[in-house]
Structures are given as structure tokens and as C-alpha cells.
Scaffold this active site. Sequence first.
Site, mmCIF file in Angstrom:
data_model
loop_
_atom_site.group_PDB
_atom_site.id
_atom_site.type_symbol
_atom_site.label_atom_id
_atom_site.label_comp_id
_atom_site.label_asym_id
_atom_site.label_seq_id
_atom_site.Cartn_x
_atom_site.Cartn_y
_atom_site.Cartn_z
ATOM 1 N N LYS A 10 -14.501 -53.350 -46.390
ATOM 2 C CA LYS A 10 -14.615 -54.486 -45.471
ATOM 3 C C LYS A 10 -15.151 -54.078 -44.106
ATOM 4 O O LYS A 10 -15.768 -54.878 -43.417
ATOM 5 C CB LYS A 10 -13.266 -55.182 -45.321
ATOM 6 C CG LYS A 10 -12.930 -56.007 -46.566
ATOM 7 C CD LYS A 10 -11.775 -56.949 -46.311
ATOM 8 C CE LYS A 10 -11.592 -57.909 -47.470
ATOM 9 N NZ LYS A 10 -10.977 -57.257 -48.640
ATOM 10 N N SER A 36 -13.266 -50.003 -54.331
ATOM 11 C CA SER A 36 -13.447 -50.750 -53.084
ATOM 12 C C SER A 36 -12.478 -50.362 -51.976
ATOM 13 O O SER A 36 -12.789 -50.517 -50.806
ATOM 14 C CB SER A 36 -13.347 -52.251 -53.353
ATOM 15 O OG SER A 36 -12.137 -52.567 -54.015
ATOM 16 N N GLU A 69 -11.193 -65.049 -40.006
ATOM 17 C CA GLU A 69 -10.091 -65.514 -40.843
ATOM 18 C C GLU A 69 -9.569 -64.312 -41.613
ATOM 19 O O GLU A 69 -10.276 -63.330 -41.788
ATOM 20 C CB GLU A 69 -10.592 -66.567 -41.840
ATOM 21 C CG GLU A 69 -11.228 -66.003 -43.122
ATOM 22 C CD GLU A 69 -12.526 -65.229 -42.900
ATOM 23 O OE1 GLU A 69 -13.178 -65.445 -41.871
ATOM 24 O OE2 GLU A 69 -12.877 -64.387 -43.759
HETATM 25 C C1 LIG Z 1 -10.801 -57.773 -49.847
HETATM 26 C C2 LIG Z 1 -10.889 -56.748 -50.904
HETATM 27 C C3 LIG Z 1 -11.563 -56.988 -52.129
HETATM 28 C C4 LIG Z 1 -12.145 -58.319 -52.486
HETATM 29 O O1 LIG Z 1 -13.150 -58.801 -51.667
HETATM 30 P P1 LIG Z 1 -14.676 -58.843 -52.098
HETATM 31 O O2 LIG Z 1 -15.309 -59.657 -51.045
HETATM 32 O O3 LIG Z 1 -14.759 -59.471 -53.463
HETATM 33 O O4 LIG Z 1 -15.162 -57.443 -52.131
HETATM 34 C C5 LIG Z 1 -11.669 -55.953 -53.037
HETATM 35 N N1 LIG Z 1 -11.105 -54.745 -52.797
HETATM 36 C C6 LIG Z 1 -10.457 -54.481 -51.659
HETATM 37 C C7 LIG Z 1 -9.877 -53.119 -51.467
HETATM 38 C C8 LIG Z 1 -10.317 -55.458 -50.676
HETATM 39 O O5 LIG Z 1 -9.648 -55.185 -49.543
#
Ligand SMILES: *Cc1c(COP(=O)(O)O)cnc(C)c1O
Length: 421
Positions: free
Chosen positions: A106, A394, A128
Site C-alpha cells: 500500500k 502483498s 479512507e
Molecule cells: C489492503 C491489502 C490487500 C488488498 O488490497 P488490494 O487493493 O486488493 O491489493 C492485500 N494484501 C494486503 C497485505 C493488504 O494490506
Amino acid sequence: MSSLGEADRKRLLADSIAGKFPDARGRFGPFGGRYVPETLIPAIERLEAGLRTHLHASDFQRELADELQGWVGRPTALTHAKRLGARWGADVWLKREDLAHTGAHKINNAIGQALLARRLGARRVVAETGAGQHGVASAAACARVGLPCTVYMGEIDMERQAPNVGRMRLLGAEVVPVTEGDRTLRAAVDEALRDWVADPLGTYYLLGSAIGPHPYPYLVRELQTIIGREARAQLLERTGELPDALFACVGGGSNSIGLFHPFVADASVEIVGIEAGGRGPALGENSASLALGRPGVLQGAYSLLLQDPHGQIQETHSISAGLDYPGVGPEHALLQAAGRVRYEAASDDEALAAVLECCQSEGILPALESAHALAGARRWAATHPGKRILIGLSGRGDKDMPTLQRTLIAQLEAAGRRGAA
Ligand SMILES: *Cc1c(COP(=O)(O)O)cnc(C)c1O
């Protein structure tokens, strides 16, 4: 979109591969667009003009590259997951967004938009947040560039995610509880939009995923493709070849579009997005908007949504807060309709099992969101032996400790007691 004919599908696929989306009207084929109240149009048009001037200008790109390297910690590692690969009978590579500053992808988006806000002359930023991860990334990025930051957060989420509320405050953000609507992420987005309309010149709205009205899905994609561009170059350097398949988890769709986009034109690469299958396919039990949703408008864009037969947006469920959203970014709806990306669901239980397997095979505690991608990849590997698989990890799972304590850790402790008895 079952109503789409084969000729339409082929045209959407060819145009996706040629990089033609979004088009001049902000559409990704039938999806996307700008469904907002008249009062928001001037603010959105100003943002769009600002992107045209700055986003790909060399001085902005230089400034962004500096921050990504010196503050975010990019490039993130590409880890050869040898023990996981041995278990699955595959050659497995992990793109480590868990190693990025604040613990997930993010921050790539947050710092990019914060720098942009400063260029556009904004005096303050609003954002948000649902689980609080985007709020923390925004608060950190705004501190870094020296802009005041207000984060709207549903009061239910503030209770559920108290540590992130504290983090945002430490980082200098004002956290405003949202007591209207569903008192979670959806209401927080509405409130941030309202704030933005009140002062479109002085305020910048820092949106957290590849959703919302045009140009946000485009802007967020452009800021997140660093994931796919790095991973593609790193894998080519290490193996001399592209992956056979790509996997990423899909909530709003930002980490996944960031990984996928630089591979869309590589016909040999199979691309799979994994949504939250939750407790099962019944309405309300999951967050699988692509697999189970129907087209409709939510928060400024036409995309696929989880809604009841009367078009009411449904409550969603996922063990991972970051995937718990009833809509999805319009580019994913397009890539599914074009037949370029396949979307599947992984359940809460599959995600938990994948957390444990990744911890114990690789010494990496993945976020529950990311574990969905691992679970989807594991399932695919079982029917595709010996393939090279690239997985977008992610984020890191430290934030999930309360959930993990109640589930996996409680099970491990119970098994330990049985073993000792
Ligand atoms: C917020 C988040 C997601 C999901 O958000 P996307 O916009 O679909 O990437 C996925 N993995 C993590 C670790 C997150 O914090």
C-alpha cells in the site's frame, strides 16, 4: 459478463494487450467510468489534468524513484521459495511486498499520491481506511512529504483495528470516526469524498485501491506496476525466463493489478487472481466479487459487485480484513471479461493453512490476504507439475496476530498439550 459475444471478447483482449485501457472516457471496456455527483466533477477533472502534467514527467518520476528507493526500501526482494516448491512440485518465487516500509504494497500508492498532492498544491490530504493499513500508509506518506492528513474510518473498524488507529495518530494523522451508513470501509469512502467536495482545490483525496471513479483505478495501477516491473526483471535475471503462472490476492485489486499489468501482453503467462472465498459461496459469506458478483455501480465506477437480487450491496465476509469489500476495481472486471485473467476463490481455512505452510517452509509470516494467493497457487501446482510460479506476497502477517492467536496458534497450543499428555 455472460452477455458478451465472442467477437467482443476478442476485441477486448486485443485492446487489453495493446494497452488501450482506460480509454479517453476512463473506461476499461464496459467497466469503469465516472459515476459521481455533479459537485465532484471539477475536483476529478483537476486531478485528471494534474496527472497528465505530472505523473509521467521525468522530474516527478525521479522524485518518486528516490522515495521508493530511500524510504520505501525498493526494490523489494524476489525470494526463491525452494522448500515450498519442493512440497508443491513446482519452482516457486515470492515477490516480497511484505518487506516494503509499513509492511505491505500500500505504501507504493500512498507515497506516489502524497508526492502528487504536494505538486498539485494541496494544503491537506484526506484518506479512507478499512482495516487501517491504507490509513497507516497514508499517514506515513503525508508525514514524509509534510502535509496534514485526515483519515476517515468507520467506528466499527476503529474498534476492531485499535492498534492501527494508534499508529495513525503517532504518525500525525487525525482519525475521524464515521458513524453513518455501514460504519465500515464503504461509509468511510463516502465521507472522504464529501470532505473532498467541500474544498476540491485545497484538499487531495488519497484513495487506497484500484477502485473509485476515473482516474483513480488508472492512477493506482500506474503507482503499483512497480511490483510487476521489478518482479519481471528480477525473474528474467535469475532464471532467464518468464513465469508459467502468476498469482496475487484481489481485494479492491491494487497489488494484483500492479503485479499482473506488466505481464498482460505475455501470452505464455497464465494469470490468476485469488479472491476471498470466506466460509463458502452463499451471499454474505465471502468477498468474491469477480467470481460471484453482478455488474453495477459502486463508489463512482461500473464494475462487478456482490448484491442481492434487488441490487442492494451485500455484507461481505473474509478472515482477512483487506479483502473484505463488496466491489472490485474495473480493470479486473475487464480482464476477466476479456478472458485474459482467471479469478478463483480461496476459503478462510485454505488461507490459514497457507499461512502456516509459508511460515514453516520459508520462515516468512505472510498477511492473511497474501495467504489467499499462496493457497490458489498451491491448488494450481497440484495439477501443473514442474511449472515456474510467481506469487505476489502483498504484505506481512504481524498485523494478523489477534486472528492467528484465536485460530492457528490456539490449535498448535492444543496439539502441544495433547502431545505432552
Ligand atoms: C489492503 C491489502 C490487500 C488488498 O488490497 P488490494 O487493493 O486488493 O491489493 C492485500 N494484501 C494486503 C497485505 C493488504 O494490506
